[in-house]
Design a protein around this motif. Structure first.
Motif, short mmCIF file in Angstrom:
data_model
loop_
_atom_site.label_atom_id
_atom_site.label_comp_id
_atom_site.label_asym_id
_atom_site.label_seq_id
_atom_site.Cartn_x
_atom_site.Cartn_y
_atom_site.Cartn_z
N ALA A 14 11.54 1.91 -4.31
CA ALA A 14 12.70 1.01 -4.34
C ALA A 14 13.26 0.78 -2.94
CB ALA A 14 13.78 1.59 -5.25
N MET A 15 13.22 1.79 -2.10
CA MET A 15 13.70 1.63 -0.72
C MET A 15 12.83 0.63 0.03
SD MET A 15 14.46 5.68 0.03
CE MET A 15 14.88 5.50 1.77
N LEU A 16 11.52 0.72 -0.16
CA LEU A 16 10.62 -0.23 0.49
C LEU A 16 10.88 -1.66 0.00
CD1 LEU A 16 7.41 1.94 0.35
CD2 LEU A 16 8.36 0.97 2.45
N THR A 17 11.11 -1.81 -1.28
CA THR A 17 11.37 -3.13 -1.84
C THR A 17 12.66 -3.71 -1.26
OG1 THR A 17 10.20 -2.59 -3.88
CG2 THR A 17 11.77 -4.41 -3.98
N ARG A 18 13.69 -2.89 -1.14
CA ARG A 18 14.95 -3.37 -0.57
C ARG A 18 14.78 -3.74 0.89
NH1 ARG A 18 20.28 -0.45 -2.96
NH2 ARG A 18 21.14 -2.01 -1.53
N LEU A 19 14.00 -2.95 1.63
CA LEU A 19 13.79 -3.25 3.04
C LEU A 19 13.02 -4.56 3.21
CD1 LEU A 19 14.09 -2.17 5.97
CD2 LEU A 19 11.86 -1.08 5.68
N VAL B 182 0.83 -1.20 0.00
CA VAL B 182 0.00 0.00 0.00
C VAL B 182 0.87 1.25 0.00
CG1 VAL B 182 -0.30 0.35 2.51
CG2 VAL B 182 -2.15 0.95 0.94
N ARG B 183 2.01 1.18 0.66
CA ARG B 183 2.92 2.32 0.66
C ARG B 183 3.59 2.47 -0.71
NH1 ARG B 183 2.53 0.48 5.85
NH2 ARG B 183 2.76 2.02 7.54
N ARG B 184 3.96 1.36 -1.30
CA ARG B 184 4.63 1.40 -2.59
C ARG B 184 3.72 2.00 -3.66
NH1 ARG B 184 7.77 -3.70 -2.48
NH2 ARG B 184 5.69 -4.62 -2.63
N ARG B 185 2.44 1.68 -3.62
CA ARG B 185 1.50 2.17 -4.63
C ARG B 185 1.28 3.66 -4.54
NH1 ARG B 185 -3.22 -2.51 -5.37
NH2 ARG B 185 -1.72 -4.22 -5.71
N ASN B 186 1.51 4.22 -3.37
CA ASN B 186 1.26 5.66 -3.18
C ASN B 186 2.52 6.47 -3.00
OD1 ASN B 186 -1.85 5.88 -2.87
ND2 ASN B 186 -1.31 4.13 -1.58
N LEU C 104 15.69 -3.77 14.25
CA LEU C 104 15.17 -2.52 13.71
C LEU C 104 16.02 -2.16 12.49
CD1 LEU C 104 12.99 -0.38 14.18
CD2 LEU C 104 14.57 0.82 15.70
N ALA C 105 15.60 -2.63 11.34
CA ALA C 105 16.36 -2.44 10.10
C ALA C 105 15.91 -1.17 9.40
CB ALA C 105 16.18 -3.64 9.18
N ALA C 106 16.84 -0.49 8.74
CA ALA C 106 16.52 0.77 8.08
C ALA C 106 17.17 0.85 6.71
CB ALA C 106 16.97 1.96 8.94
N VAL C 107 16.48 1.53 5.80
CA VAL C 107 17.05 1.93 4.51
C VAL C 107 16.90 3.44 4.45
CG1 VAL C 107 16.92 1.76 2.01
CG2 VAL C 107 16.42 -0.25 3.42
N VAL D 92 13.12 4.55 5.80
CA VAL D 92 12.10 3.52 6.01
C VAL D 92 12.66 2.50 6.99
CG1 VAL D 92 11.06 3.86 3.75
CG2 VAL D 92 12.85 2.17 4.00
N HIS D 93 11.79 2.04 7.88
CA HIS D 93 12.18 1.08 8.91
C HIS D 93 11.31 -0.17 8.84
CE1 HIS D 93 14.50 4.15 11.28
NE2 HIS D 93 15.11 3.05 11.73
N ARG D 94 11.92 -1.29 9.20
CA ARG D 94 11.18 -2.51 9.49
C ARG D 94 11.55 -2.95 10.90
NH1 ARG D 94 12.84 -7.84 6.47
NH2 ARG D 94 14.42 -7.78 8.13
N ALA D 95 10.53 -3.12 11.71
CA ALA D 95 10.74 -3.56 13.09
C ALA D 95 10.25 -4.98 13.26
CB ALA D 95 10.01 -2.63 14.06
#
Length: 748
Positions: free
Chosen positions: A413-418, A387-391, A626-629, A607-610
């Motif tokens: 692209a940042m979201l995809t890498r994360l 949903v974030r990638r589409r917007n 807590l990963a970040a790009v 962008v973060h993934r927790a």
């Protein structure tokens, strides 16, 4: 080429220039405990200052009697507002704050009187002996009432709304999918480890020299001088060792008070706050109440966003107008949406004053809009990433203010890498890996794992037409027979590594390895504030410009004296010095009715993934990873950069899980690190980083300010992961243990 190589980086020693993890000159001193902080300042003949503060959040002052303090042995002065020699008010954006309270106090802890004595304990006892006759009045502590209730008492005569900023775009506010939410962010403290401190020394010319831990030397001076009744040139500030800042040192604390006491007594005066007093002596992050409504198509593409954000600015203005501007302009996040109705209010109350803190304004909004994006994903049957990638915005997209993003913004692209990063493996064989660690009492039977994502967009540098600039003086000379560079700015090193970066720039531009960065003071032009992630951009730009001017001058001199080495040339010409100001491209105020305008210099994305483990029986949380790009444009110092991203992420973790100043009826309930909790090394998880370099063509070296963006996105990512683990809605931060307990798990 014979003689001197005057190309950028054309000399020797540039292995410690831009792009290298050059060591910090203060690093060893700090880890060994030998670094001199402002609280370590000392002069043999100095005396000590102390402050009497109001115990009430709202009261009229009927009388003040300093006689009991002056009667005490060793007390040299006891001053009230009657003793302020010049202007009685100061302020960062509006001069609405009295140097010492006059007819009334507006928050618990407001300074009422100051004393100087020959011992710090005697000064504190003397301050406590001052008698103040208060008439307690009704305190305005509900920001909603302050903003919208016409019968609410006015904290200031001009009214309770400091700034209202609407943003209006489009006219379509209907959609097939609608999600609504109400969110709150608590009052976070900057929690720097070095309390407010400084030393004021009276000078022979009738002025004063102030050695101070601050973020902005020149703006401090420009507020102090009128209150002392002195011209600016007679108020000289030198940066003392700063033990962290994060926005809280942008406003004055003891600066005017120490100077008043020094001028009255004719002696150097040192003031150092204790930890409890520090909680009352500086501003905090604005607590926020937010209502959001997102409308989208069934495939998750945003149609409209409505939002109302209410920020409690407390008793005085501080930087509330700028915080409102940030929250409004960035209020829907880095997403493309054609129809927007946003209203942001900053209000006065009798709660503690609030102002700048890392990511200000954008942090509060980010928690709300990211929570909304998760709700939208669920409503549309999409993953949180999709949903974030589409917007997602990209280069060429427009912010809701109409400003075009004119530099790389590869959010999708940042979201995809994360999302592609491997998830940490679950380990249940060691009790220390469970929420609560060795204090776990249930052996992990109720532990559930969750994963969540967060995206943040933050403006870099000051905005809305502020004349943001920095000044640098660069001097090349012989020292010990070898070329040496002296860099002099007024930029505050507050722990972020700016001194190191200035030296790296000088080495890169001049090719000279031996570089000294002079202590920051007001004898050189302003460098602006160490805030808004701006110093590498602004002071880095100024140092670069001054170095370029020196290099051009050296090239001219080299042509006049061909065949000489740099050392030989300097022997002939003497030192070469140039001073330059650096300004970024202009910005413009937001339209007061529509919010439109190119208000920002630069924008940064993180962008973060927790990944979290939650014990739903005990209400305990462990952040597992807590990963970040993050896109930083250009890496100047890899090690320092990683530290900035880790530090910002940790402060976002604190806001998500534990940090909140508890205020009841305007009274602070937890002014200590015993009761105000901050993350320790046991709370901070592994933080894998993917750092991207997509240069901004308008910025020095293409860099992008990096210190604040991770503070935005880490908080909603952690809360999203907790929601994923528990199924609880969690609309407020910090999340509390009782918010997490799942009743069916307990009963089972």
């Amino acid at each position: 080429m014979t003689g001197i190589d005057t190309r950028p980086g054309g000399g020797v020693g540039t292995e410690r220039g831009i792009g290298a993890s050059a060591s910090r000159p203060d690093g060893v001193l700090k880890v060994t405990g030998e670094f001199a902080y402002a609280s370590d300042l000392w002069l043999d003949d100095m005396v000590w200052g102390a402050t009497l503060r109001s115990p009430h959040p709202a009261a009229r002052i009927r009388a003040i009697d300093v006689g009991p303090a002056l009667a005490m042995p060793g007390v040299l002065a006891a001053l009230t507002h009657h003793d302020v020699p010049g202007t009685k008010f100061y302020g960062l954006e509006r001069a609405d704050q009295p140097v010492l309270a006059m007819e009334q106090v507006r928050y618990q802890g407001e300074p009422v009187a100051i004393v100087a004595a020959d011992h710090p304990e005697r000064a504190r006892r003397a301050a406590a002996a001052i008698k103040v006759d208060y008439e307690v009045v009704e305190a305005v502590t509900d920001p909603w009432r302050a903003a919208f209730d016409p019968d609410c008492p006015k904290v200031h005569p001009q009214g309770n709304v400091v700034r209202h900023q609407p943003v209006r775009v489009g006219s379509v506010f209907e959609a097939p999918v609608v999600v609504r939410g109400e969110y709150e962010v608590g009052m976070q403290d900057q929690a720097f480890l070095g309390p407010e401190s400084g030393l004021a020394v009276p000078a022979a010319d009738g002025g004063v020299d102030l050695y101070i831990a601050t973020q902005w030397l020149h703006v401090d001076r420009d507020q102090i001088a009128p209150c002392l009744g002195l011209p600016p040139e007679k108020v000289r500030l030198t940066l003392a060792g700063v033990g962290g800042a994060f926005g809280a040192r942008e406003d004055l604390s003891m600066q005017i008070h120490a100077c008043m006491l020094a001028l009255r007594t004719g002696r150097p005066v040192k003031m150092v706050y204790g930890r409890r007093e520090s909680f009352f002596g500086h501003v905090h992050r604005h607590p926020a109440r937010m209502r959001y409504e997102h409308g989208a198509t069934r495939d998750g593409r945003l149609v409209y966003v409505k939002a109302e954000i209410l920020l409690d600015g407390g008793a005085y203005c501080s930087s509330t107008p700028a915080v409102v501007g940030n929250a409004a302009s960035l209020g829907v996040g880095p997403y493309e949406v054609a129809n927007v109705a946003v209203d942001v209010y900053g209000v006065y109350t009798n709660n503690p004053p609030c102002g700048a803190m890392r990511g200000f304004g954008a942090v509060q909004a980010c928690f709300a809009y990211e929570s909304q994006m998760d709700r939208l994903a669920q409503a549309c049957g999409l993953s949180p990433v999709e949903v974030r990638r589409r917007n997602a915005v990209s280069q060429g997209s427009r912010l809701i203010t109409g400003q075009v993003i004119d530099s790389p913004a590869p959010l999708a692209a940042m979201l995809t890498r994360l999302e592609a990063l491997p998830l940490p493996q679950r380990r249940a064989d060691d009790q220390r890996d469970l929420p609560g660690g060795v204090s776990q009492t249930t052996r992990g039977e109720g532990v559930r794992r969750g994963v969540g994502y967060g995206v943040g967009i933050k403006n870099i540098c000051f905005s809305e037409g502020f004349d943001d600039y920095s000044t640098a003086r660069v001097r090349v000379e012989l020292a010990g027979g070898e070329p040496h560079v002296l860099v002099h700015t007024a930029a505050a090193e507050v722990g972020q590594g700016l001194v190191t970066v200035q030296a790296q720039i000088a080495r890169t531009e001049l090719g000279i390895d031996r570089v000294t960065v002079a202590p920051a003071d007001t004898s050189v032009g302003s460098a602006g504030s160490s805030s808004a992630s701006r110093q590498s951009y602004m002071t880095g730009g100024a140092v670069k410009a001054a170095c370029e001017a020196v290099r051009e001058r050296l090239a001219e001199l080299s042509a006049e004296h061909p065949g000489l080495s740099l050392a030989e040339l300097l022997e002939v010409t003497g030192p070469i010095e140039e001073t330059r100001e650096f300004r970024h491209r202009p910005t413009y105020p937001m339209d007061p009715l529509t919010g439109q305008g190119d208000s920002h210099v630069q924008l940064a994305l993180c962008v973060h993934r927790a990944v979290v483990d939650v014990d739903v029986e005990l209400g305990l949380v462990k952040v597992v990873e807590l990963a970040a790009v993050q896109d930083v444009g250009r890496i100047l110092n890899p090690q320092a950069l990683e530290g900035q991203i880790h530090g910002g992420s940790a402060q976002g973790l604190g806001l998500a899980l534990m940090e909140e100043i508890q205020v009841a009826g305007g009274v602070v309930r937890n002014p200590s690190f015993t009761d105000y909790l901050i993350p320790t090394i046991l709370d901070v998880p592994p933080m894998p980083l993917t750092i991207l370099e997509n240069p901004d063509p308008a910025a020095p070296y293409g860099l992008r300010g990096a210190g604040e963006p991770p503070t935005l996105s880490s908080t909603p990512a952690i809360v999203a992961a907790i929601r994923d683990a528990t199924g609880r809605p969690l609309s407020r931060v910090p999340v509390r243990p009782h918010d997490l307990v799942v009743l069916d798990a307990v009963s089972a």
